[in-house]
Write an enzyme that holds these catalytic residues in place. Structure first.
Site, short mmCIF file in Angstrom:
data_model
loop_
_atom_site.label_atom_id
_atom_site.label_comp_id
_atom_site.label_asym_id
_atom_site.label_seq_id
_atom_site.Cartn_x
_atom_site.Cartn_y
_atom_site.Cartn_z
N GLU A 83 27.12 9.48 -113.94
CA GLU A 83 27.22 10.92 -114.17
C GLU A 83 28.68 11.37 -114.22
OE1 GLU A 83 23.36 12.25 -111.48
OE2 GLU A 83 25.37 12.63 -110.76
N CYS A 97 35.03 15.70 -113.31
CA CYS A 97 34.57 15.01 -112.11
C CYS A 97 34.03 13.66 -112.58
CB CYS A 97 33.49 15.85 -111.43
SG CYS A 97 32.86 15.08 -109.94
N CYS A 104 25.84 4.31 -105.19
CA CYS A 104 26.83 4.18 -104.12
C CYS A 104 26.21 3.37 -102.99
CB CYS A 104 27.22 5.57 -103.62
SG CYS A 104 28.56 5.54 -102.37
N CYS A 108 25.47 8.40 -97.16
CA CYS A 108 25.65 9.74 -96.58
C CYS A 108 24.34 10.51 -96.76
CB CYS A 108 26.80 10.46 -97.26
SG CYS A 108 28.37 9.56 -97.14
N CYS A 111 23.83 13.42 -99.49
CA CYS A 111 24.26 13.18 -100.87
C CYS A 111 23.17 12.49 -101.67
CB CYS A 111 25.53 12.30 -100.84
SG CYS A 111 26.10 11.86 -102.49
N CYS A 319 26.47 15.85 -106.93
CA CYS A 319 26.60 14.40 -106.98
C CYS A 319 25.25 13.69 -106.95
CB CYS A 319 27.44 13.97 -105.77
SG CYS A 319 27.92 12.27 -105.78
N1 SAH Z 1 32.52 8.73 -102.09
C1 SAH Z 1 33.61 9.66 -102.29
C2 SAH Z 1 33.60 10.22 -103.68
C3 SAH Z 1 32.39 11.07 -103.99
S1 SAH Z 1 32.92 12.69 -103.73
C4 SAH Z 1 33.57 10.73 -101.24
O1 SAH Z 1 32.56 10.87 -100.58
O2 SAH Z 1 34.57 11.41 -101.05
C5 SAH Z 1 31.55 13.53 -103.57
C6 SAH Z 1 31.87 14.80 -102.80
O3 SAH Z 1 30.81 15.67 -103.08
C7 SAH Z 1 31.89 14.53 -101.31
O4 SAH Z 1 32.85 15.29 -100.65
C8 SAH Z 1 30.49 14.95 -100.93
O5 SAH Z 1 30.43 15.37 -99.63
C9 SAH Z 1 30.21 16.07 -101.87
N2 SAH Z 1 28.77 16.26 -102.08
C10 SAH Z 1 27.81 15.32 -102.21
N3 SAH Z 1 26.61 15.89 -102.36
C11 SAH Z 1 26.81 17.22 -102.33
C12 SAH Z 1 25.95 18.35 -102.43
N4 SAH Z 1 24.65 18.20 -102.60
N5 SAH Z 1 26.51 19.58 -102.36
C13 SAH Z 1 27.83 19.73 -102.20
N6 SAH Z 1 28.70 18.71 -102.10
C14 SAH Z 1 28.19 17.47 -102.15
#
Ligand code: SAH
Length: 345
Positions: A83, A97, A104, A108, A111, A319
């Site tokens: 994506e 982005c 991944c 988390c 996510c 994400c």
């Molecule tokens: N793995 C790296 C790069 C991915 S960044 C990292 O975690 O930093 C993805 C960012 O989007 C992260 O800060 C994550 O917390 C955020 N994110 C993921 N899912 C989300 C959601 N549903 N709403 C808002 N932010 C989200």
């Protein structure tokens, strides 16, 4: 495009060394295909079109939100989902982005990507092809590695791509790599990278107990170690590290947690970005009042803080949301059936 394959084919065709640069330059400036590369002999353009696919990715779904955000679900040649998102802001900024992996391996809990199966690392060409896709629609000037995957688990390919982004219009100062704090990659990034690429840390909790609950990677690399590594970056580069903090109702959004965050970060090495949660079914996002209260508590303790603008809500731009959503995604199948969207602004 697969630049290694391009080099091989050009060598095979006994082309002069400068050809690869010519082809890349056209692509980086938004050319739609080989036929546009008018300073290449016609025969060569035809040969390349047959032997080096113009992109390593095919577009499976493309959606445009009311706010101008465009999200694309691509497939790699071997079928993995990828994506990427283009965000267009009123001040003219056009930010990409980008994904560093398909899926991944980290899990988390908030996510959507973390909940799907890990595919594989993307190559630098597959990362650049995400950017080139949007460059064909519009000029672009910022990039964040905040799509699928953990960039520090695929650092060489991420850097390989980041180092070519300037030709597409995105300088290192406008490129941000975001990490959960994967320490081996983070340490290498601090020690080895000369370009002024920005660093963002996904923190999301002010203490180890909560962070380990929502980000299992924290058991391996706890807060103290990753914060220390970020401070090393700040000392070397004299640039702040961005802290990402996704606001989860009743989980990490209390006033006491804001105070704990302020004392963890201290000083002015960090700038906090509070992220309104884009609900993907696992948590409720904090409401405006809670976000505002959290923000003012941080400000009270002299921690620089902003609230991230929410983009693309109506197109599942969070994400992992497109690749994970089984139903709403309309599979376009062949390229001809793909809905191509052109920028409105
Ligand atoms: N793995 C790296 C790069 C991915 S960044 C990292 O975690 O930093 C993805 C960012 O989007 C992260 O800060 C994550 O917390 C955020 N994110 C993921 N899912 C989300 C959601 N549903 N709403 C808002 N932010 C989200």
């Amino acid at each position: 495009m697969d630049v290694a394959l391009l080099d091989t084919v050009l060598a095979d065709l006994e082309q002069p060394a400068y050809r690869a640069g010519q082809v890349w330059s056209w692509a980086a400036h938004g050319a739609a295909g080989y036929e546009a590369m008018t300073d290449l002999p016609k025969r060569l353009r035809e040969e390349l079109a047959g032997r080096v696919p113009f992109s390593t990715l095919s577009v499976e779904v493309q959606r445009e939100a009311r706010d101008g955000t465009i999200k694309v679900l691509f497939r790699t040649a071997d079928g993995h989902p990828v994506e990427a998102v283009l965000m267009r802001y009123r001040d003219g900024r056009r930010s990409l982005c980008l994904s560093s992996q398909s899926g991944c391996p980290l899990t988390c809990t908030f996510c959507a990507t973390g909940q799907m199966a890990f595919g594989r690392n993307l190559t630098a060409s597959e990362i650049l092809d995400q950017a080139l896709h949007f460059r064909r629609l519009t000029e672009v000037d910022h990039a964040v590695f905040m799509g699928m995957g953990e960039p520090m688990l695929n650092l060489d390919e991420v850097l390989g791509a980041a180092r070519r982004l300037p030709e597409i219009g995105i300088t290192p100062r406008r490129t941000t790599i975001s990490t959960v704090g994967w320490l081996p990659g983070l340490t290498r990034f601090v020690d080895e990278v000369d370009e002024p690429i920005r660093l963002a840390l996904s923190l999301h909790a002010p203490d180890d107990e909560l962070r380990s609950q929502i980000m299992p990677v924290n058991d391996r690399y706890p807060l103290r170690d990753i914060i220390a590594e970020c401070r090393r970056y700040v000392a070397q580069r004299r640039r702040r590290v961005f802290i990402e903090y996704v606001m989860l109702a009743g989980v990490n959004d209390s006033r006491a947690q804001a105070r704990a965050l302020a004392s963890l970060l201290g000083g002015d090495a960090f700038k906090v970005n509070l992220i309104p949660y884009n609900p993907t079914g696992m948590y409720d996002g904090s409401d405006r009042d809670h976000i505002a209260r959290f923000k003012s508590e941080l400000e009270h303790h002299h921690v620089p803080v902003t609230v991230r603008l929410t983009r693309g809500r109506d197109i599942e731009a969070a994400c992992g949301q497109l690749a994970a959503a089984p139903k709403p995604v309309r599979r376009a199948g062949r390229a001809a059936a793909t809905r191509a969207t052109l920028p409105r602004r």
